[in-house]
Design a protein around this motif. Structure first.
Motif, PDB file in Angstrom:
ATOM      1  N   HIS A 267       0.833  -1.214   0.009  1.00 47.30           N
ATOM      2  CA  HIS A 267       0.041  -0.002   0.029  1.00 47.30           C
ATOM      3  C   HIS A 267       0.897   1.400   0.111  1.00 47.30           C
ATOM      4  O   HIS A 267       0.807   2.241  -0.739  1.00 47.30           O
ATOM      5  CB  HIS A 267      -0.955  -0.189   1.291  1.00 47.30           C
ATOM      6  N   GLU A 270       2.520   2.441  -3.257  1.00 43.41           N
ATOM      7  CA  GLU A 270       1.688   2.812  -4.246  1.00 43.41           C
ATOM      8  C   GLU A 270       1.418   4.247  -3.763  1.00 43.41           C
ATOM      9  O   GLU A 270       1.265   5.109  -4.579  1.00 43.41           O
ATOM     10  CB  GLU A 270       0.262   2.147  -4.079  1.00 43.41           C
ATOM     11  N   VAL A 271       1.169   4.438  -2.495  1.00 38.08           N
ATOM     12  CA  VAL A 271       0.830   5.756  -2.014  1.00 38.08           C
ATOM     13  C   VAL A 271       2.077   6.715  -2.424  1.00 38.08           C
ATOM     14  O   VAL A 271       1.991   7.894  -2.599  1.00 38.08           O
ATOM     15  CB  VAL A 271       0.710   5.804  -0.524  1.00 38.08           C
ATOM     16  N   TYR A 303      -3.422  11.811   3.284  1.00 45.10           N
ATOM     17  CA  TYR A 303      -4.218  11.046   2.163  1.00 45.10           C
ATOM     18  C   TYR A 303      -4.998  12.325   1.187  1.00 45.10           C
ATOM     19  O   TYR A 303      -4.789  12.337  -0.116  1.00 45.10           O
ATOM     20  CB  TYR A 303      -5.281  10.338   2.471  1.00 45.10           C
ATOM     21  N   MET A 308      -6.491  11.984  -2.224  1.00 49.81           N
ATOM     22  CA  MET A 308      -7.220  10.836  -1.724  1.00 49.81           C
ATOM     23  C   MET A 308      -8.205  10.750  -0.398  1.00 49.81           C
ATOM     24  O   MET A 308      -7.947  11.977   0.220  1.00 49.81           O
ATOM     25  CB  MET A 308      -6.377   9.585  -1.305  1.00 49.81           C
ATOM     26  N   ILE A 311      -8.116   6.259   3.970  1.00 49.69           N
ATOM     27  CA  ILE A 311      -8.263   4.755   3.737  1.00 49.69           C
ATOM     28  C   ILE A 311      -8.083   4.196   5.148  1.00 49.69           C
ATOM     29  O   ILE A 311      -7.012   4.393   5.909  1.00 49.69           O
ATOM     30  CB  ILE A 311      -7.186   4.299   2.934  1.00 49.69           C
ATOM     31  N   ARG A 316      -5.670  -1.240   4.048  1.00 49.20           N
ATOM     32  CA  ARG A 316      -4.511  -0.653   3.193  1.00 49.20           C
ATOM     33  C   ARG A 316      -3.778  -1.944   2.897  1.00 49.20           C
ATOM     34  O   ARG A 316      -2.685  -2.305   3.662  1.00 49.20           O
ATOM     35  CB  ARG A 316      -3.624   0.166   4.206  1.00 49.20           C
ATOM     36  N   ASP A 318      -3.593  -2.752  -0.653  1.00 45.17           N
ATOM     37  CA  ASP A 318      -3.155  -2.640  -2.138  1.00 45.17           C
ATOM     38  C   ASP A 318      -4.084  -3.601  -2.855  1.00 45.17           C
ATOM     39  O   ASP A 318      -3.480  -4.475  -3.616  1.00 45.17           O
ATOM     40  CB  ASP A 318      -1.741  -2.795  -2.628  1.00 45.17           C
ATOM     41  N   GLU A 321      -7.944  -0.362  -2.916  1.00 39.80           N
ATOM     42  CA  GLU A 321      -8.570   0.497  -2.145  1.00 39.80           C
ATOM     43  C   GLU A 321      -7.907   2.001  -2.425  1.00 39.80           C
ATOM     44  O   GLU A 321      -8.501   3.086  -2.348  1.00 39.80           O
ATOM     45  CB  GLU A 321      -8.132   0.410  -0.609  1.00 39.80           C
ATOM     46  N   ILE A 322      -6.729   1.997  -3.219  1.00 41.44           N
ATOM     47  CA  ILE A 322      -6.255   3.397  -3.564  1.00 41.44           C
ATOM     48  C   ILE A 322      -6.908   3.889  -4.757  1.00 41.44           C
ATOM     49  O   ILE A 322      -7.574   5.014  -4.551  1.00 41.44           O
ATOM     50  CB  ILE A 322      -4.697   3.307  -3.873  1.00 41.44           C
ATOM     51  N   LYS A 323      -7.378   3.180  -5.444  1.00 40.79           N
ATOM     52  CA  LYS A 323      -8.200   3.534  -6.669  1.00 40.79           C
ATOM     53  C   LYS A 323      -9.710   4.175  -6.147  1.00 40.79           C
ATOM     54  O   LYS A 323     -10.141   5.084  -6.402  1.00 40.79           O
ATOM     55  CB  LYS A 323      -8.661   2.484  -7.508  1.00 40.79           C
TER      56      LYS A 323
END
Length: 574
Positions: A267, A270-271, A303, A308, A311, A316, A318, A321-323
DNA sequence: GCCGTTTTCGGCCCGACTGTTTTCAGTCG
């Protein structure tokens, strides 16, 4: 199911490539990333391949054309040529050797080249002859650290249940707070994310008295020895057999540190990529624009600054949830306070430890307004299962109990055994009289998938079952799930309006987070139950809630968030 | 070896701690 086997091989290839002069560090990382993807897949990878071919494999994150070919090679031949070649070149048990704390692939290969060490047994011999300390790059300390590392592995059992780890983490946090040396202390890591098992504990503390905090921490009664000790990070081995990291953080870094150390690693990667794209840098010290720290008061603000939505820690991983956060579509997850009752409990009459009255009192103390007592049925001899007559007498006692209550109710139920042939272990007449009928598998667990699926579906198709308990029968770290086709199971539940249980017992957590995600695609509801066998077990509800949140579940999908009236209407209780 | 609201080529997350070194590689998370 080849997932774990292939994931392990990819990890070993990564380790061997990391010592190979022909490979780049990025190739190493590619294998590691792919191993992680495969290892956490919900579906057998051979099924994905069978259904969608190579293309389907390449849709998985971190898997391109080459790695897809390697996976196919394994599915077809049981071997991966590249792995065999590397093993020939470096004939060492890299997996075992690198599992030793402080030993990576590079050290392992040095020991092989200089001393011929191929596995842990060889390593032990080399240590007993004091050969390691004489090697360049190694010393007395390395040798004794490796020796200690082997000891730790041999006494440790790897990961531990969340239900065992969380209370210890909470105790350490409490002691730090009581010490007066910190202004705040919190749990981070997989424990905060409520993963069903935990590999180590991560704790953050806010203090300007770093040295004193670390001294205090290393002297806690839970600590057995110190692995590393610095001003900002200290690692200790706990007596229960797992390690615990403490980081002491500056106030202005706290939110970033909490985000960073909560993970998951995937996660966070990606963040951080999103941070870079937006012209920021994110690390454990803060969110930076150039060299300037961007002031943030909470994780949520970090976030937010990155475009974003906040979350929740449990999401968290990946897993998409990021989308969702980018689209501001993070669901409002269920919370412990949403639960109004517990639909799976036991009393002394079968294998529980407490009386009906004691269980009811304990449930009230937890803020619940109803429970269903669902004792075992006659075939389950080991659990003192009850017969029809036993239930009838017990139900009269429940009626009497309810007469005296006005704001609390005990529902009449049973955890009815599904017998080997799929029939239910009580008369139809009695089952129809009950408020809550739970069905469960407790015996003949080693059937093949088709047989087990038919057995369960036959039981659900009776139309008598309200809830299917601990649907996969797994015992975490002890016993694998029985073989059942989850898709057909969920279809059958949808067809028969059967609720899926999320059993909150720390070694069950069944359905699991990933199965909840899968089940959510069907029109089925859930019940978060304790399966309490004694009053203290109501404490377990928080683990069920944690698992439900990891499965992205909202309150409206969980029937025991309903107040008694609505629940009775839903279950057609008269 | 993967991957693309900068890219089909040229990037790929990043810092702490340790031991054995005199400036850093290895390991970890």
């Amino acid at each position: 199911m080849f997932n774990k086997l292939i994931a392990d091989i990819f990890n070993e290839i990564a380790a061997l490539l990391s010592i190979d002069e022909n490979a780049s560090q990025f190739e190493v990382r590619a294998y590691q990333k792919a191993a992680l993807t495969i290892g956490t897949l919900q579906e057998p990878i051979e099924d994905i391949y069978a259904k969608g071919g190579k293309e389907a494999l390449q849709k998985l994150p971190g898997i391109g054309s080459t790695l897809a070919d390697r996976i196919i090679e394994y599915i077809k031949t049981g071997k991966i040529e590249k792995y065999e070649e590397l093993k020939k070149k470096y004939p060492i048990d890299i997996k075992a050797l690198t599992s030793i704390e402080g030993m990576g692939a590079k050290k392992a290969i040095t020991l092989y080249k200089k001393l011929g060490v191929k596995n842990i047994e060889d390593l032990k011999k080399a240590i007993s002859r004091h050969e390691i300390s004489k090697l360049p790059g190694f010393g007395e300390k390395s040798e004794s650290l490796i020796e200690k590392g082997i000891e730790l592995i041999e006494q440790s059992k790897g990961r531990m249940l969340l239900g065992d780890a969380l209370p210890i983490a909470e105790r350490i946090v409490e002691e730090l707070k009581k010490s007066g040396l910190v202004t705040n202390a919190v749990i981070a890591g997989s424990t905060r994310r409520m993963r069903e098992t935990v590999g180590d504990l991560d704790i953050l503390a806010l203090s300007n008295r770093q040295e004193e905090v670390m001294d205090f921490f290393t002297r806690l009664s839970d600590v057995s020895n110190i692995i590393a000790k610095g001003p900002t990070k200290t690692t200790v081995w706990l007596k229960i057999g797992m390690s615990c990291d403490l980081r002491v953080i500056e106030p202005e870094s706290f939110s970033a540190a909490l985000q960073y150390f909560t993970g998951s690693k995937e996660h966070n990667i990606e963040v951080r990529k999103i941070a870079i794209k937006n012209g920021y840098k994110l690390n454990e010290y803060g969110l930076f624009k150039g060299n300037a720290r961007v002031k943030v008061k909470s994780e949520a603000e970090i976030y937010e600054k990155l475009g974003m939505q906040y979350i929740p820690p449990e999401m968290r991983e990946d897993r998409g949830e990021i989308k969702l956060a980018m689209e501001h579509k993070i669901p409002k997850l269920i919370e412990l306070g949403d639960l109004k009752g517990d639909l799976h409990t036991h009393t002394k009459e079968s294998d529980g430890a407490n009386t009906l009255e004691e269980m009811a009192e304990a449930a009230k103390a937890k803020g619940l307004s109803y429970i269903a007592v669902t004792n075992h049925t006659k075939s389950l001899k080991v659990s003192n299962g009850m017969d029809e007559k036993g239930f009838e007498e017990f139900f009269k006692r429940i009626d009497k109990f309810n007469e005296k209550e006005d704001s609390f109710k005990v529902l009449k139920g049973a955890e009815v055994d599904i017998l080997q042939d799929g029939s239910l272990d009580l008369s139809r007449k009695l089952i129809e009289e009950m408020d809550v009928v739970i069905a469960a598998i407790h015996s003949h667990l080693s059937m093949d998938e088709e047989e087990m699926t038919m057995r369960i579906e036959k039981a659900l198709d009776t139309g008598l079952v309200d809830i299917f308990a601990h649907p996969t029968g797994r015992l975490i770290l002890e016993r694998d799930p029985y073989k059942v086709n989850m898709e057909s199971l969920f279809e059958s539940a949808e067809r028969n309006n059967v609720v899926m249980e999320i059993n909150s017992f720390p070694n069950r957590l069944d359905l699991s987070d990933t199965n909840i995600l899968l089940a959510s695609n069907y029109k089925i509801n859930f019940a978060i139950n304790t399966d309490a066998h004694r009053t203290s077990h109501f404490e377990f509800l928080r683990y069920g809630i944690g698992t439900a949140r990891r499965g992205w579940l909202t309150k409206d999908r969980v029937i025991n968030t309903l107040d008694l009236k609505r629940l009775e209407k839903l279950l057609e209780i008269t």
